[in-house]
Design an enzyme around this catalytic site. Structure first.
Site, mmCIF file in Angstrom:
data_model
loop_
_atom_site.group_PDB
_atom_site.id
_atom_site.type_symbol
_atom_site.label_atom_id
_atom_site.label_comp_id
_atom_site.label_asym_id
_atom_site.label_seq_id
_atom_site.Cartn_x
_atom_site.Cartn_y
_atom_site.Cartn_z
ATOM 1 C CG ASP A 1 22.295 21.673 12.929
ATOM 2 O OD1 ASP A 1 21.370 20.854 12.818
ATOM 3 O OD2 ASP A 1 22.896 21.888 14.004
ATOM 4 C CG ASN B 1 15.991 21.093 17.344
ATOM 5 O OD1 ASN B 1 15.636 20.189 16.626
ATOM 6 N ND2 ASN B 1 15.841 22.369 17.004
ATOM 7 C CG HIS C 1 26.556 23.113 17.235
ATOM 8 N ND1 HIS C 1 26.018 23.938 16.269
ATOM 9 C CD2 HIS C 1 25.826 21.966 17.194
ATOM 10 C CE1 HIS C 1 25.003 23.318 15.679
ATOM 11 N NE2 HIS C 1 24.864 22.121 16.225
ATOM 12 N NE ARG D 1 26.925 26.358 21.051
ATOM 13 C CZ ARG D 1 25.836 25.899 20.487
ATOM 14 N NH1 ARG D 1 25.536 26.230 19.239
ATOM 15 N NH2 ARG D 1 25.031 25.093 21.159
ATOM 16 C CG HIS E 1 23.459 25.503 25.350
ATOM 17 N ND1 HIS E 1 23.278 26.524 24.448
ATOM 18 C CD2 HIS E 1 22.898 24.399 24.790
ATOM 19 C CE1 HIS E 1 22.630 26.065 23.386
ATOM 20 N NE2 HIS E 1 22.386 24.780 23.568
ATOM 21 C CG ASN F 1 24.419 26.977 14.848
ATOM 22 O OD1 ASN F 1 25.527 26.447 14.815
ATOM 23 N ND2 ASN F 1 23.463 26.568 15.664
ATOM 24 C CG HIS G 1 25.785 17.832 13.681
ATOM 25 N ND1 HIS G 1 24.544 17.589 13.139
ATOM 26 C CD2 HIS G 1 25.646 18.958 14.414
ATOM 27 C CE1 HIS G 1 23.697 18.525 13.525
ATOM 28 N NE2 HIS G 1 24.353 19.368 14.310
ATOM 29 C CG ASP H 1 23.338 18.277 17.424
ATOM 30 O OD1 ASP H 1 23.921 19.353 17.249
ATOM 31 O OD2 ASP H 1 22.109 18.198 17.549
#
EC number: 3.5.2.3
Length: 429
Positions: free
Chosen positions: A150, A276, A58, A60, A307, A90, A56, A303
């Site tokens: 997700d 989240n 990200h 980006r 950012h 995502n 899991h 996860d």
């Protein structure tokens, strides 16, 4: 072909052994090994693990390269001891077609720091209305087997059932972000005493638990596989435990931050703690640790959610949700699970390498035993190290870590991807 001799490492935390890497493969494991021309890594006292696998992550890219790229994300992964990561869908555009997952897959091949296995979106545009090209993504060069919306929940029971039925045909798995959207409208943190005192919108545990309960029953009905992303409550643990006792094919993951941090930290109003699912209570943390120890929760997954600073350096309500985690995950697991006596290092290897590779369909390449003839995907850890987390030294493009200034144990000194060092003496090669 180059040779590397790792001398005196405790393989999976056991007896000290030497490990000889010849090219991309482990050629020998034993004591008193030697090899002419080999690069020698003195590893006395360190623990040698199979390369970590994150189900899991990200990354980006494409679309949010201001947060992370496949290159910077895999550099962060290697720094944390990972040799393979699964990249969530995502992105912008969403990874809901064969073309996009193949783009991510090829970017991973080019980056060179770890293997990247794309995760395909369950629904087109993550909108929860129509199934994506699940079969086409599986048949693509990326060979996608894990599908997830997700960031959003597949909240329509009919769509979820169809997805489970579809992926059953090729042994795929649906990884569910369990969040009933109507129960979390306006939610900012865990619903409980702290949210009431702070006046922040509460995110009830039942929003997660109700979706998990529905989905394990759907998986049983269909005879398919479901994986629960970032499980975070004691109630969720009990539902998964019950489902497994019935023989339902369900697996679950927990993040490092849910093993360590609680909603009490939100009193600071520091958006770095906004995530989240939200940070829960001490009771939940204890339940999650116990469930990871007894196998109810199968794996640790980061996860990793990078950012840019402007998305976090703002007021709480406006801040993005998420934390970076690849470079600190193993340290948090050492502190919460190993140093508490809940897991030994062999148990860590199972939950951070063997099991995630099995769930994601990569066990032919990753999560392999540390033995002769196996791929040389390895992680060497100095477990005696203690250090204060300084995000300025991260390989990730983003710095939104909840551990800044916190002392954590352990340090990855070397990471080997098919015999090639991606990290040497704690620094990227």
């Amino acid at each position: 072909m180059s040779k590397t001799l790792i001398r005196g490492a405790k393989v999976l935390g056991g007896e000290a052994q030497d490990v000889l890497i010849d090219g991309e493969t482990i050629s020998e494991v034993g004591t008193g090994l030697s090899a002419d021309g080999a690069t020698v890594v003195e590893a006395a006292g360190q623990v040698l693990l199979p390369g970590l696998v994150d189900l899991h992550t990200h990354l980006r890219e494409p679309g949010r390269e201001d947060s992370e790229t496949v290159l910077t994300g895999t550099r962060a992964a290697a720094s944390g001891g990972y040799t393979a990561v699964f990249a969530m869908a995502n992105t912008f555009p969403v990874a809901d077609t064969a073309g996009v997952v193949e783009q991510v897959y090829r970017l991973g091949k080019e980056s060179g720091y770890c293997d990247v296995q794309p995760i395909g979106a369950v629904t087109i545009g993550l909108e929860g209305k129509k199934l994506s090209e699940l079969g086409a993504m599986h048949e693509s060069a990326a060979r996608v087997t894990v599908f997830s919306d997700d960031g959003k929940c597949v909240d329509d029971a009919v769509i979820m059932r169809r997805a489970l039925e579809y992926v059953k045909a090729f042994g795929g798995v649906i990884a569910q972000h369990a969040q009933e959207p109507r129960l979390t409208e306006g939610a900012q943190m865990n619903e409980g005493i702290v949210s009431a005192e702070l006046g922040l919108g509460g995110w009830p545990a039942v929003a997660e638990e109700s979706i998990i309960a529905r989905d394990v029953l759907l998986a049983e009905h269909v005879g398919s596989r479901v994986h629960i992303c970032h499980l975070s409550t004691a109630g969720s643990v009990e539902i998964v435990r019950w489902a497994k006792s019935r023989g339902i094919d369900v697996t679950a993951e927990v993040t490092p931050h849910h093993l360590l941090l609680t909603d009490e930290l939100v009193r600071s109003y520091n958006p770095v703690y906004k995530v989240n699912p939200p940070l829960r209570t001490e009771r939940d943390v204890v339940a999650l640790r116990e469930a990871l120890a007894d196998g109810t929760i199968d794996i640790v997954a980061t996860d990793h959610a990078p950012h840019p600073h402007e998305d976090k350096d703002c007021e709480w309500a406006a801040a993005a949700m998420g934390m970076v985690g690849l470079e600190t995950a193993l340290s948090v697991v050492q502190q919460t699970m190993v140093e508490t006596g809940l897991l030994d290092w062999a148990g860590v290897a199972e939950r951070m390498s063997f099991a995630p590779a099995r769930i994601g369909g990569l066990s032919h390449l990753h999560g392999r035993p540390v033995s002769a003839g196996e791929p040389a995907n390895l992680t060497l850890v100095d477990t005696s190290y203690r250090g204060v987390v300084d995000p300025a030294g991260f390989a990730s493009r983003s710095r939104n870590t909840p551990y800044e200034g916190r002392e954590l144990p352990g340090r990855v000194t070397h990471t080997f991807l098919r015999g090639r060092t991606t990290v040497v003496d704690g620094k990227l090669a």
